[in-house]
Design an enzyme around this catalytic site. Structure first.
Site, PDB file in Angstrom:
ATOM      1  CE  LYS A  12      -0.402  -0.051   5.057  1.00 43.45           C
ATOM      2  NZ  LYS A  12      -1.314  -0.070   6.220  1.00 43.45           N
ATOM      3  CG  MET A  24       9.028  24.057   0.065  1.00 44.15           C
ATOM      4  SD  MET A  24       7.752  25.105  -0.668  1.00 44.15           S
ATOM      5  CE  MET A  24       6.719  25.444   0.753  1.00 44.15           C
ATOM      6  NE  ARG A  81      -6.248   0.510  12.127  1.00 49.21           N
ATOM      7  CZ  ARG A  81      -5.013   0.280  11.692  1.00 49.21           C
ATOM      8  NH1 ARG A  81      -4.100   1.227  11.801  1.00 49.21           N
ATOM      9  NH2 ARG A  81      -4.682  -0.888  11.179  1.00 49.21           N
ATOM     10  CE1 TYR A 101      12.542  31.987   5.033  1.00 51.61           C
ATOM     11  CE2 TYR A 101      12.874  29.657   4.573  1.00 51.61           C
ATOM     12  CZ  TYR A 101      12.485  30.911   4.160  1.00 51.61           C
ATOM     13  OH  TYR A 101      12.037  31.100   2.882  1.00 51.61           O
TER      14      TYR A 101
END
Length: 425
Positions: free
Chosen positions: A59, A331, A157, A278
């Site tokens: 998956k 990013m 679940r 940053y």
């Protein structure tokens, strides 16, 4: 080794290796998947689980490694059963491997039966309403493709409760039920001494024994290493196939699968006392040389791997040496402190290793504050993807047409959906 054929320049003047190098030069990062390592991991898990059948969970695009490529390699190695999460994932896998059984873990929704039938895959049913809707489809269409029953033994679940599973036992005993697997899922398989494991095992063994003649499956990757009582008829490894440690309390028995490299786009010098990145959270404590590499959190290299003046972040391999991240991961870019390398060790255009050469998926997960599963499934789509091993010698081919005599019966168009039949109370 092959890469995406769309990356290869159409040139007869260069060797295949030169063509590939030229194609890869256009990418900021290269993600290499070792299909032979995936096969070796599957075979180790298969041997550990003998005599149980060893399936493969592919998956989420085979945990980010490429579901079609992984399915083809494992099918050639002998894997006959695959698990995916959605019908769309099943469709992509079926195009790659026409024969194996494919189970869809996400379950069955009303009016989706024709989709399952068209590609010959099986829903994993975890609710009585799903079972009723599946029954309606099979009865009206004549489809006999099979389904799994998921029973909840503690995850809370998905899955039928134990009482609900008990209630459908008469249907199983009546025969012609179409159920090809009964399964549950372990809560704490990676914790060898968890008392929950024993409770789930006892509950599943008791209920599975009443599904007469139906194969049973409980163990995931870590569950395989809990021993023979957990292995039943089929095991369902996922993350371990891709190199994640299924036994975190011991050394990793799996081979590494993924190698991730990124390109240096610039080198630069900063003076002592200058900040980097940053927020100015990392300050050079000496005259520092930096390499700026063309990968960031948009590519799945988490911002949590950043460093600051009080905390050391992740490391990458530059010219064979571990070098630390300097400042915040942004990013598209990461700054690396390469001050301790020889003066001419690297230059613009060189590749550095973010995953591989001793940096494991689990190590990176530690720096990211997560687990190896999330690291792999977060790897971005801006990388050039290269596959090696697994007898990969040609582009992915469409399955050969199936003759009319071999074609499974297609269900007729359905009329307005009937009410589900009554279920045992």
């Amino acid at each position: 080794m092959v890469s995406d054929p769309k990356m290869t320049p159409q040139s007869g003047l260069l060797s295949a290796e030169a063509n590939q190098a030229a194609a890869l030069a256009a990418y900021g990062g290269v993600l290499t998947v070792d299909l032979d390592a995936i096969i070796a991991n599957w075979r180790k898990l298969e041997k550990t689980a003998v005599p149980a059948e060893c399936s493969a969970v592919i998956k989420a695009d085979a945990y980010g490694c490429g579901a079609a490529q992984v399915a083809r390699a494992l099918n050639k190695a002998g894997c006959k059963t695959f698990f995916v999460a959605t019908i769309e994932e099943a469709r992509a896998v079926r195009e790659a491997v026409p024969e194996p059984a494919i189970y869809v873990l996400g379950g069955y929704f009303q009016n989706t039966g024709e989709h399952y039938a068209k590609i010959n895959c099986r829903p994993v049913i975890g609710d009585l309403n799903e079972l009723a809707e599946w029954d309606v489809f099979c009865r009206r269409s004549g489809w006999t493709g099979g389904a799994a029953i998921h029973i909840d033994t503690g995850m809370n679940r998905l899955g039928l409760t134990l009482a609900e599973a008990q209630a459908i036992i008469p249907r199983i005993n009546a025969g012609d039920h179409g159920i090809t697997l009964v399964m549950s899922h372990l809560v704490s398989a990676e914790q060898l001494n968890s008392s929950v494991n024993a409770k789930q095992l006892a509950a599943f063994r008791a209920i599975a024994s009443e599904f007469s003649g139906v194969p049973a499956a409980l163990a995931n990757s870590s569950g395989i290493f809990l021993g023979a009582p957990f292995q039943f008829d089929l095991v369902r490894p996922g993350a371990a196939l891709y190199g994640v440690n299924p036994t975190p309390e011991a050394d990793n028995p799996m081979q590494p699968v993924v190698d991730l490299k990124a390109r240096i786009v610039q080198t630069r010098n900063v003076e002592r006392g200058e900040s980097v990145g940053y927020g100015g959270t990392w300050t050079a404590r000496r005259p520092t040389k930096l390499a700026i590499i063309a990968v960031g959190y948009a590519d799945g290299y988490f911002r949590a791997a950043s460093s600051n003046d009080g905390t050391r972040g992740a490391e990458v391999i530059v010219a064979g040496k571990r070098c630390p991240v300097a400042g915040r991961v942004s990013m598209d870019l990461i700054a690396i402190d390469i001050t301790d390398l020889p003066p001419n060790a690297v230059r613009r255009g060189h590749m550095v290793t973010l995953l591989g050469e001793g940096i494991t998926v689990d190590e990176l997960a530690h720096h990211f504050g997560t687990i190896g599963y999330e690291v792999l499934t977060s790897l971005g789509h801006r990388y050039a993807r290269v596959y090696k091993g697994g007898n990969v010698v040609e582009p992915l081919a469409k399955p050969a047409p199936v003759s009319a005599a071999e074609q499974p019966p297609s269900p007729p168009p359905l009329e307005q959906q009937a009410s589900p039949p009554p279920l045992p109370s």
